[in-house]
Write an enzyme that holds these catalytic residues in place. Structure first.
Site, PDB file in Angstrom:
ATOM      1  N   GLY A 178       0.809  -1.221   0.000  1.00  0.00           N
ATOM      2  CA  GLY A 178       0.000   0.000   0.000  1.00  0.00           C
ATOM      3  C   GLY A 178       0.838   1.266   0.000  1.00  0.00           C
ATOM      4  O   GLY A 178       2.059   1.229  -0.167  1.00  0.00           O
ATOM      5  N   TYR A 218       0.450   5.713   1.473  1.00  0.00           N
ATOM      6  CA  TYR A 218       0.429   6.430   2.753  1.00  0.00           C
ATOM      7  C   TYR A 218      -0.907   6.233   3.466  1.00  0.00           C
ATOM      8  O   TYR A 218      -1.975   6.248   2.839  1.00  0.00           O
ATOM      9  CB  TYR A 218       0.669   7.930   2.543  1.00  0.00           C
ATOM     10  CG  TYR A 218       2.116   8.292   2.353  1.00  0.00           C
ATOM     11  CD1 TYR A 218       3.006   8.272   3.429  1.00  0.00           C
ATOM     12  CD2 TYR A 218       2.608   8.625   1.101  1.00  0.00           C
ATOM     13  CE1 TYR A 218       4.336   8.592   3.257  1.00  0.00           C
ATOM     14  CE2 TYR A 218       3.935   8.947   0.916  1.00  0.00           C
ATOM     15  CZ  TYR A 218       4.799   8.928   2.001  1.00  0.00           C
ATOM     16  OH  TYR A 218       6.115   9.244   1.815  1.00  0.00           O
ATOM     17  N   HIS A 236      -2.837   6.988  10.918  1.00  0.00           N
ATOM     18  CA  HIS A 236      -3.366   6.327  12.102  1.00  0.00           C
ATOM     19  C   HIS A 236      -3.437   7.349  13.228  1.00  0.00           C
ATOM     20  O   HIS A 236      -2.568   8.225  13.341  1.00  0.00           O
ATOM     21  CB  HIS A 236      -2.481   5.163  12.550  1.00  0.00           C
ATOM     22  CG  HIS A 236      -2.401   4.042  11.579  1.00  0.00           C
ATOM     23  ND1 HIS A 236      -3.514   3.481  10.992  1.00  0.00           N
ATOM     24  CD2 HIS A 236      -1.340   3.349  11.081  1.00  0.00           C
ATOM     25  CE1 HIS A 236      -3.150   2.507  10.186  1.00  0.00           C
ATOM     26  NE2 HIS A 236      -1.835   2.407  10.211  1.00  0.00           N
ATOM     27  N   ALA A 276      -8.990   0.955   5.652  1.00  0.00           N
ATOM     28  CA  ALA A 276      -7.814   0.695   4.815  1.00  0.00           C
ATOM     29  C   ALA A 276      -7.273  -0.695   5.127  1.00  0.00           C
ATOM     30  O   ALA A 276      -7.436  -1.216   6.230  1.00  0.00           O
ATOM     31  CB  ALA A 276      -6.741   1.745   5.072  1.00  0.00           C
ATOM     32  N   GLY A 279      -2.386  -5.076   8.742  1.00  0.00           N
ATOM     33  CA  GLY A 279      -3.780  -5.487   8.648  1.00  0.00           C
ATOM     34  C   GLY A 279      -4.739  -4.410   8.207  1.00  0.00           C
ATOM     35  O   GLY A 279      -4.653  -3.925   7.078  1.00  0.00           O
ATOM     36  N   CYS A 327      -3.748   6.524   0.631  1.00  0.00           N
ATOM     37  CA  CYS A 327      -3.634   5.376  -0.282  1.00  0.00           C
ATOM     38  C   CYS A 327      -3.445   5.805  -1.731  1.00  0.00           C
ATOM     39  O   CYS A 327      -3.751   5.050  -2.656  1.00  0.00           O
ATOM     40  CB  CYS A 327      -4.840   4.447  -0.134  1.00  0.00           C
ATOM     41  SG  CYS A 327      -5.053   3.821   1.548  1.00  0.00           S
TER      42      CYS A 327
END
Length: 218
Positions: free
Chosen positions: A71, A73, A76, A149, A162, A180
């Site tokens: 993936g 960027y 979080h 995501a 995950g 993303c």
């Protein structure tokens, strides 16, 4: 047996990487059970193996970590449930594409617990929700926002990293990146969609739906 672990507070990203590395190595060695780890991080950005430098719009806003997962960027932070998935695909089928599809299906079934219809789209990993309340796209299609995501790494067919699902994060924090690598769609959360869902509610739903997607390993 799959162990479930829920961490309170905010887990520093380097600590999470260290624990995942150790657990995956132990699973590979046959010394530990599979693990689903639910947590929250402090505000940060992670760069996957496909991340493009120009998609990091505000590099000084939050710490940026190399994730070594698939993936691009991802943000979080508080209010977002991160689900680290350490499963042994040697026993569940050595098929990465199918595994990602199962993760997306797990999110979709979990969202359905709250009467939200999640979608997957060709060429866009993750889970999306249609937004008829927003202006349509230039091509006339319904607007869509990303609610979850997915980014995975494998070591000897044992997974780590995950899913991240937006419960009530500060959505403005996503503006420091192109999430993303997709600029034409937005980001949403359960609370943004008008649903009073708590992190505990989501955790219960995740556990209830897990075995409907992921069967007991061979």
């Amino acid at each position: 047996m799959v162990e479930w672990k829920i961490s309170s507070g905010f887990t520093p990203y380097p600590d999470a990487l260290e624990l995942m590395e150790a657990r995956v190595n132990a699973i590979v060695a046959g010394q530990a059970d599979e693990l689903i780890w639910l947590l929250e991080h402090p505000p940060l950005y992670t760069a996957g193996t496909s991340a493009k430098a120009h998609d990091l719009i505000d590099p000084d806003r939050f710490p940026v970590y190399e994730a070594k997962r698939g993936g691009q960027y991802t943000y979080h932070g508080p209010g977002q449930r991160v689900v680290y998935v350490m499963l042994d695909l040697n026993k569940r089928g050595r098929d990465l594409r199918q595994f990602v599809q199962h993760l997306e299906a797990w999110v979709i079934q979990t969202l359905a617990s709250f009467n939200i219809t999640g979608h997957v789209r060709a060429g866009r990993v993750g889970v999306w929700v249609e937004r008829p309340d927003k202006p349509r796209m230039a091509n006339g299609d319904l607007a869509e926002d990303k609610i979850a995501a997915v980014g995975i790494r494998l070591r000897k067919w044992v997974s780590f990293h995950g899913i991240s699902i937006n419960v009530d994060p500060e959505l403005a924090h996503f503006s420091g990146i192109v999430p993303c690598g997709i600029a034409e769609h937005g980001v949403t959360s359960l609370i943004d969609l008008g649903l009073p869902v708590t992190m505990d509610d989501l955790d219960v739903a995740l556990r209830a739906t897990f075995n409907t997607v992921f069967k007991e390993p061979d």
